[in-house]
Design an enzyme around this catalytic site. Structure first.
Site, PDB file in Angstrom:
ATOM      1  N   GLU A   1       0.890  -1.179   0.000  1.00 52.69           N
ATOM      2  CA  GLU A   1       0.000   0.000   0.000  1.00 52.69           C
ATOM      3  C   GLU A   1       0.919   1.218   0.000  1.00 52.69           C
ATOM      4  O   GLU A   1       1.355   1.673   1.047  1.00 52.69           O
ATOM      5  CB  GLU A   1      -0.889  -0.002   1.250  1.00 52.69           C
ATOM      6  CG  GLU A   1      -1.826  -1.191   1.360  1.00 52.69           C
ATOM      7  CD  GLU A   1      -3.062  -1.071   0.482  1.00 52.69           C
ATOM      8  OE1 GLU A   1      -3.245  -0.022  -0.165  1.00 52.69           O
ATOM      9  OE2 GLU A   1      -3.852  -2.032   0.456  1.00 52.69           O
TER      10      GLU A   1
ATOM     11  N   CYS B   1      -2.607   9.219   2.070  1.00 52.93           N
ATOM     12  CA  CYS B   1      -2.216   8.601   0.795  1.00 52.93           C
ATOM     13  C   CYS B   1      -3.241   8.930  -0.279  1.00 52.93           C
ATOM     14  O   CYS B   1      -2.914   8.990  -1.464  1.00 52.93           O
ATOM     15  CB  CYS B   1      -2.062   7.098   0.959  1.00 52.93           C
ATOM     16  SG  CYS B   1      -3.502   6.319   1.689  1.00 52.93           S
TER      17      CYS B   1
END
Ligand code: NAD
Length: 505
Positions: A261, A295
């Site tokens: 991720e 993110c």
């Protein structure tokens, strides 16, 4: 809201209430600073390599016992963890704010996300099912069964200091795995608190094996120990694309699973028919929320020529008036940057943007408590999607560009090397469906009329290309934490071979 205590005293009192022993956060080699004021709020102890090895061996032993516990019973442990998190929500949320600098509302939201994934995993503990598949042979049955995988290593980033662990751990635990966690070196205190809450849940559960879930405090070297250890069958690593590039080849060389991720560079397209009130709110939260340190933060905004001159002044107004300051105050929307390196990266990017033809509004430092680093989010009008726009700068910078043709805007969305999240703002169903289709956004997340950030746990979370390809949390993400066996069972008395092959002896 802030108390009368100094920040270190407030932190110590919170950690005490959360069940962390003082010896764990005092007198250690690693100083932990709060981004709110820059003050040191803890001194933690890094794990040395023998400690890492012992924790991983203990996790392997725990896995061997835990895999035989029925999954719904494993779910009971996660249910108890969810209860502990509910009880501790206010304290843990405030600790997230003190250590990561998020607003209190976001700190509490992060803990709520942990509670949500626990609830989800408890339900999942009764639904870890496989398929029964048609077989070409008479008196045979073909099925798949899902089994626990092994030790799951979790490496997490500073900006979601606790939720990322829970996305992995809640699923891994119901799937029958043991978990070893290396949190960000910038946010070890919240990790110690979560470990204390897990230990409380395990004590109430009664017979959870020792070493089932462990935290290892430390820097990159501790992360590397997890990556290299043969007990770790799945490594879930959240952080920068640079970190992913370092860990992925090592995992591949030993054929371990990687759930990556990594960085994002998320865009939104604003179409002629967009509801501009809704777009303004969606873009402002996605671009400025968490001080641009998600993110999924909105970093690139493509606005159609026909609405550009209406939307831009309103967006500039929101940037000029947004409340920046101590994240413990209820009216603050933007807290501090995590550290000086983050400010330097932001300043570098704004200089590059100017050099590449951009016009910058905001981005200047503003006063805040103590030595905390506070900046006004930057809105940068760019003549084109230049090199600086295509790199992820983990700070509150929104690059805005005009477009006139949706195909070109979708192409620009997809030109980024990262592929995490994306949005379109439109009231035209054709445009919305096109964006979500095979010829639309190439990201792991493609939204309509909401910004790219703020995902719920029910969907699979993650992205493509340099974001790493991993998926966590909802949907069928649990499968990454289990191994699949295909079973063919012959309940007849002959032995027909597949594909009509003959082998008569
Ligand atoms: P970072 O890469 O600096 O650190 C992340 C973690 O990786 C830390 O725990 C660090 O100690 C560890 N690490 C670094 N190098 C390592 C190595 N070679 N081997 C093993 N471990 C190593 O990231 P950060 O600054 O903490 O977080 C910001 C970055 O994380 C941004 O790029 C952001 O987009 C990304 N992020 C991605 C997601 C996602 O779900 N895709 C979520 C949060 C953050």
């Amino acid at each position: 809201m802030s108390t009368d205590l100094t920040l270190p005293a407030e932190t110590a009192s919170l950690l005490g209430r959360l069940g962390v022993r003082a010896a764990a956060f005092a007198g250690g080699n690693r100083a932990v600073a709060s981004p709110i004021t820059g003050e040191v709020i803890g001194q933690v102890h890094d794990a040395d390599l023998p400690t890492c090895d012992a924790a991983l061996a203990s996790a392997q032993a725990a896995f061997l016992a835990w895999r035989s516990v029925p999954a719904p019973r494993r779910g009971e442990l996660v249910r108890l963890l969810g209860e502990e998190l509910r009880t501790a929500k206010t304290d843990l949320g405030l600790l997230v704010t003190l250590e990561a600098g998020k607003t209190l509302s976001e700190g509490l939201g992060e803990v709520q996300e942990m509670i949500d994934i626990c609830d989800y995993a408890v339900g999942l503990s009764r639904q870890l099912f496989g398929l029964t598949i048609a077989t070409e042979r008479p008196d045979h049955r073909m099925m798949e069964t899902w089994h626990p995988l092994g030790v799951v290593g979790v490496i997490s980033a500073f900006n979601f200091p606790v939720a990322v662990w829970s996305w992995n751990a809640a699923l891994a635990l119901v799937c029958g795995d043991a978990v070893v966690w290396k949190p960000s070196e910038k946010t070890p205190l919240t990790a110690l608190a979560v470990q204390a809450l897990f230990d409380r849940a395990a004590a109430r559960f009664g017979d959870a094996p020792a070493g089932l879930s462990t935290v290892l405090i430390g820097g990159r070297d501790v992360g590397e120990a997890l990556v290299a250890d043969p007990h770790v069958r799945l490594l879930s690593a959240t952080g920068s694309t640079a970190m992913g590039r370092a860990v992925a080849p090592i995992l591949a060389a030993r054929f371990a699973r990687a759930l990556l991720e990594l960085g994002g560079n998320n865009a939104a397209i604003v179409c002629p028919s967009a509801d501009l009130d809704l777009t303004l709110r969606g873009a402002a939260f996605a671009a400025m929320g968490t001080a641009g340190q998600r993110c999924t933060t909105l970093r690139r905004l493509f606005v159609h020529d026909s609405v550009y001159d209406t939307l831009l002044p309103r967006l500039k107004g929101a940037y000029a008036s947004v409340q920046i300051g101590d994240p413990r105050h209820a009216d603050t929307l933007i807290g501090p940057l995590i550290d000086a390196a983050s400010l330097a990266a932001m300043e570098r990017a704004l200089k590059d943007a100017r050099d590449q033809g951009g016009t910058v509004v905001g981005g200047d430092r503003v006063a805040g408590p103590g030595q905390g680093i506070y900046v006004r989010p930057a809105l940068v009008e760019m003549p084109a999607q230049t090199a600086v726009v295509l790199r992820e700068t983990f700070a509150p910078i929104l690059y805005v560009m005009r477009y006139s043709d949706l195909d070109i805007a979708i192409g620009l969305n997809n030109d980024a090397p990262q592929g995490l999240s994306s949005s379109i703002f439109t009231n035209d169903v054709r445009e919305a469906e096109r964006f979500c289709s095979a010829t639309g956004s190439d990201c792991g997340i493609a939204n309509v009329n909401i910004g790219p950030s703020g995902a719920e746990i029910g969907g699979a979370f993650g992205g493509e290309k340099e974001t790493g390809g991993g998926r966590e949390a909802g949907s069928d993400s649990w499968r990454a934490y289990m191994r699949r066996a295909t079973n063919t069972v012959n309940y007849g008395s002959t032995l027909p071979l597949a594909q009509g092959v003959k082998f008569d002896i």
